[in-house]
Scaffold this motif. Structure first.
Motif, PDB file in Angstrom:
ATOM      1  N   HIS B 152      13.216   6.979  -0.639  1.00  0.00           N
ATOM      2  CA  HIS B 152      11.878   7.537  -0.450  1.00  0.00           C
ATOM      3  C   HIS B 152      11.531   8.553  -1.536  1.00  0.00           C
ATOM      4  O   HIS B 152      10.407   8.598  -2.019  1.00  0.00           O
ATOM      5  N   GLU B 153      12.518   9.359  -1.936  1.00  0.00           N
ATOM      6  CA  GLU B 153      12.273  10.312  -3.027  1.00  0.00           C
ATOM      7  C   GLU B 153      11.971   9.560  -4.323  1.00  0.00           C
ATOM      8  O   GLU B 153      11.093   9.945  -5.097  1.00  0.00           O
ATOM      9  N   ALA B 154      12.702   8.485  -4.552  1.00  0.00           N
ATOM     10  CA  ALA B 154      12.546   7.743  -5.803  1.00  0.00           C
ATOM     11  C   ALA B 154      11.220   6.981  -5.839  1.00  0.00           C
ATOM     12  O   ALA B 154      10.512   6.974  -6.859  1.00  0.00           O
ATOM     13  N   ARG B 190       9.095  -4.535   2.563  1.00  0.00           N
ATOM     14  CA  ARG B 190       8.093  -4.185   1.548  1.00  0.00           C
ATOM     15  C   ARG B 190       6.968  -3.315   2.092  1.00  0.00           C
ATOM     16  O   ARG B 190       6.299  -2.619   1.337  1.00  0.00           O
ATOM     17  N   GLN B 191       6.803  -3.324   3.405  1.00  0.00           N
ATOM     18  CA  GLN B 191       5.781  -2.447   3.992  1.00  0.00           C
ATOM     19  C   GLN B 191       6.038  -0.980   3.658  1.00  0.00           C
ATOM     20  O   GLN B 191       5.112  -0.173   3.616  1.00  0.00           O
ATOM     21  N   LYS B 192       7.282  -0.639   3.438  1.00  0.00           N
ATOM     22  CA  LYS B 192       7.599   0.757   3.125  1.00  0.00           C
ATOM     23  C   LYS B 192       6.949   1.190   1.807  1.00  0.00           C
ATOM     24  O   LYS B 192       6.638   2.371   1.622  1.00  0.00           O
ATOM     25  N   ALA B 193       6.771   0.257   0.900  1.00  0.00           N
ATOM     26  CA  ALA B 193       6.130   0.594  -0.373  1.00  0.00           C
ATOM     27  C   ALA B 193       4.668   0.987  -0.172  1.00  0.00           C
ATOM     28  O   ALA B 193       4.116   1.798  -0.932  1.00  0.00           O
ATOM     29  N   ASN B 194       4.044   0.426   0.863  1.00  0.00           N
ATOM     30  CA  ASN B 194       2.639   0.749   1.120  1.00  0.00           C
ATOM     31  C   ASN B 194       2.435   2.241   1.359  1.00  0.00           C
ATOM     32  O   ASN B 194       1.422   2.813   0.977  1.00  0.00           O
ATOM     33  N   GLU B 226       0.463  -0.414 -15.114  1.00  0.00           N
ATOM     34  CA  GLU B 226      -0.020  -0.312 -13.731  1.00  0.00           C
ATOM     35  C   GLU B 226       0.920   0.453 -12.808  1.00  0.00           C
ATOM     36  O   GLU B 226       0.634   0.613 -11.626  1.00  0.00           O
ATOM     37  N   GLY B 227       2.054   0.873 -13.332  1.00  0.00           N
ATOM     38  CA  GLY B 227       2.964   1.669 -12.499  1.00  0.00           C
ATOM     39  C   GLY B 227       3.944   0.809 -11.728  1.00  0.00           C
ATOM     40  O   GLY B 227       4.031  -0.399 -11.949  1.00  0.00           O
ATOM     41  N   PRO B 228       4.695   1.428 -10.814  1.00  0.00           N
ATOM     42  CA  PRO B 228       5.787   0.724 -10.141  1.00  0.00           C
ATOM     43  C   PRO B 228       5.304  -0.405  -9.228  1.00  0.00           C
ATOM     44  O   PRO B 228       4.149  -0.412  -8.791  1.00  0.00           O
ATOM     45  N   PHE B 229       6.219  -1.311  -8.946  1.00  0.00           N
ATOM     46  CA  PHE B 229       5.953  -2.461  -8.074  1.00  0.00           C
ATOM     47  C   PHE B 229       7.220  -2.707  -7.277  1.00  0.00           C
ATOM     48  O   PHE B 229       8.318  -2.480  -7.780  1.00  0.00           O
ATOM     49  N   LEU B 230       7.071  -3.127  -6.035  1.00  0.00           N
ATOM     50  CA  LEU B 230       8.263  -3.456  -5.232  1.00  0.00           C
ATOM     51  C   LEU B 230       8.245  -4.930  -4.848  1.00  0.00           C
ATOM     52  O   LEU B 230       7.255  -5.440  -4.325  1.00  0.00           O
TER      53      LEU B 230
END
Lengths: 323, 318
Positions: B152-154, B190-194, B226-230
């Protein structure tokens, strides 16, 4: 030579290294717009910009972990932990990652990271914000642990730490930022891993570092008035520990007292005393004594807090006991 | 995609499978110590990711790392030598199964503490952003790692700083012996990325072409700034968590069902159905891998132990 404060010395070290090397940058809580909670990085954000002076979320594992990754990838990060008490939230990254990365992959990876942090009690901040757990960090091979006691050493050691190819845990003391000392204007480095005699003497040896140096020098002044000349050896680096000046001094004085702010059990004094008896047993005329913090979490109340912390009088008493 | 590339991908997947099978034997013979986490069943994930990356893209993973090691081109000789703790292993025999790495090949380990390499990956991505490289850091981790704070920190930091990092969760349904449903508040990882505003997708982790495609698309988005993607790769490990896992937490019928979805079988069927390869070509690859692994085992077994003085080298770089 100009006399400047510890704060100025540390600030100068950071500033000069950032000017010298584009790869050096700082990240941590409130290092940027705020200017650092101890005002060490005041003015840095405006001068170097947000790319190199990076405010982070309150997330110590990310502050240290990202510092490790950036260091492995070739930068020279300085990860600042607002206080050493918060380093426990980053403990895995300090001991399992930073300290082991080089060895564990057979030398493939380097972690030229400085973790700057602040320890020490005496400011009525309560048990969780007043610790001196330096020995904990000094326990791990692979990490270098530095804790200067003078502005001169702080500046020279911090610059050396930033240029080091190894992870360095750099502990400043919360009550020493106003301490003044002579610092030359020209550039210099102080090598990591070298102890230093800060005051010569013939009657007994005090081994100490960081805030303990202040107490020890004051005790030495008092003792000198009574004709007792103590030698004060400042460790400056806790790992790798340079015992040579300590042993040489004890061989001359035959008496030793170790002064530290942290708890006595399993502390710096325990290590140094063990090393003295291993390396200079035949020279000792008295048991090695330790002056350290009482074995309690530090209380808030000022009187109680001060009675838990080592005092100059404790150092004086211990020296007299070994004489 | 060129035919040779397809055959190379097939070769990599078969190589991982055979190395892991031989490692199992070597472990049972007492020649490999400690933990041994096999990648059998998950080969399509690392193979697809490595097939999608460019040379400037870093890759970093957790302790189930033999697959990536072979994918990035570390010879099987060195992988097996490391497993046997030999001086010729890429970590000089000091790392073992969980600490494979090859910096020259932009493979940054092999990390054994669950989730701890995620903040490190963020830092590597920061370094690339800082120095103006257009490299992306690909960071692989298991479903179990998404329950620890490091994740979560990362993820938060990666979004706050718009870091070029591709987070890849290998959801193999179990963190050791605990099913995702029993350990994670959401079973669609993957919902956690939201929660961090990080775009995400799921992909069939048993289909190497699907992984390659999904990763390739994500990498280009990240590379474009566009930044990070999971990416959540849905997969399954056919063997236990490590050696000596009694597997009381899952039915053999479940394992069997997944084994019918063997990523190597799926890819082989794809190659022949699409006319990209004929059976004899693929058989020839299987045979050459057998020989390659046999020779690698011999190399590893006959390699010297680390010299005694190696105990004290590399504690510090300087």
């Amino acid at each position: 030579m100009p006399r400047i404060t510890m704060r100025q010395a540390i600030s100068q070290a950071l500033w000069e290294e950032m000017e010298r090397d584009e790869r050096v940058f700082i990240m941590g809580e409130e290092v940027g717009i705020w200017g650092g909670t101890y005002a060490v990085t005041k003015g840095f954000y405006d001068h170097f910009g947000e790319k190199r002076v990076r405010d982070t979320p309150i997330a110590e594992a990310a502050i240290v972990g990202a510092g490790i990754g950036a260091a492995m990838a070739g930068l020279r990060p300085i990860s600042e932990l607002m206080t050493v008490n918060f380093a426990f939230s980053a403990m895995d990254h300090i001991v399992n990652e930073a300290a082991k990365m080089h060895y564990m992959f057979g030398g493939q990876m380097r972690v030229p990271l400085v973790i700057r942090t602040v320890g020490g009690g005496g400011r009525q901040l309560g048990a969780t914000h007043s610790q001196t757990p330096d020995a904990v960090f000094a326990h791990f091979p692979g990490l270098k642990v530095v804790a200067p006691g003078t502005p001169y050493d702080a500046k020279g050691l911090l610059k050396a730490a930033i240029r080091s190819d190894d992870p360095v845990f750099f502990i400043e003391h919360a009550t020493m930022y106003q301490v003044r000392g002579e610092v030359p204007e020209e550039e210099y480095l102080v090598p990591i891993g070298e102890s230093k005699i800060q005051r010569p003497g013939r009657d007994a040896t005090i081994i100490t570092y960081s805030k303990g140096l202040d107490w020890s020098l004051k005790a030495a002044d008092q003792l000198a008035k009574e004709g007792i000349e103590v030698e004060v050896v400042d460790l400056r680096t806790l790992r790798p520990l340079d015992m040579e000046p300590v042993v040489a001094s004890v061989q001359r004085t035959n008496r030793a007292v170790v002064v530290e702010e942290g708890w006595r059990s399993y502390g710096v004094g325990a290590e140094v005393a063990a090393r003295i008896q291993e390396e200079a047993f035949d020279y000792l005329d008295a048991p090695v004594l330790r002056v350290a913090q009482k074995e309690v979490p530090l209380p808030y109340n000022r009187t109680l807090e001060q009675s838990a912390l080592p005092q100059v009088a404790d150092v004086v008493r211990a020296v007299k006991e070994v004489l | 995609m060129e035919k040779d590339t397809h055959l190379d991908i097939y070769h990599q997947m078969v190589l991982i499978r055979r190395v892991e099978e031989r490692a199992t034997e070597l472990y049972q013979q007492g020649k490999i110590g400690g933990f041994l986490h096999l990648y059998i069943g998950q080969e399509a994930v690392s193979t697809g990711l490595v097939a999608a990356r460019r040379p400037q893209d870093r890759i970093i993973t957790a302790y189930r790392d033999h697959g990536v090691a072979l994918n990035v081109g570390i010879p099987a000789t060195q992988v097996l030598a490391e497993l046997l703790g030999k001086a010729t292993g890429m970590s000089k025999g000091k790392g073992g199964s969980m600490h494979m790495a090859d910096v020259e090949r932009n493979f940054w380990g092999g990390h054994a503490i669950v989730g701890a390499h995620l903040p490190i990956a963020a830092g590597m991505a920061l370094a690339d952003q800082y120095s103006g490289s257009n490299g992306v850091t690909i960071c692989m981790f298991g479903d179990g790692a998404t329950n620890i704070g490091f994740f979560h920190e990362a993820l938060n930091l990666s979004k706050v700083w718009n870091l070029p990092v591709l987070w890849v969760c290998e959801n193999n349904r179990y963190g050791m012996g605990t099913a995702v449903k029993r350990a994670s508040a959401v079973d669609e990882i993957r919902q956690k990325a939201n929660g961090y505003g990080i775009p995400n997708a799921a992909v069939d982790g048993m289909d190497v072409m699907a992984v390659r495609q999904a990763a390739g698309e994500a990498l280009e988005k990240i590379r474009a700034g566009e930044g990070p993607f999971l990416l959540e790769a849905l997969t399954y490990r056919f063997r236990g968590h490590s050696m000596g896992d009694p597997e009381r937490y899952r039915d053999s019928s479940e394992v069997k069902k997944w084994q019918e979805n063997d990523p190597i079988g799926i890819y082989r069927a794809y190659l022949t159905a699409e006319g990209l390869a004929i059976e004899p070509e693929l058989d020839a690859i299987e045979n050459s891998v057998e020989e390659e692994v046999q020779a690698a085992v011999q190399f590893a077994e006959s390699s010297p132990e680390p010299a005694p003085e190696e105990l004290f080298t590399d504690v510090y770089a300087a």
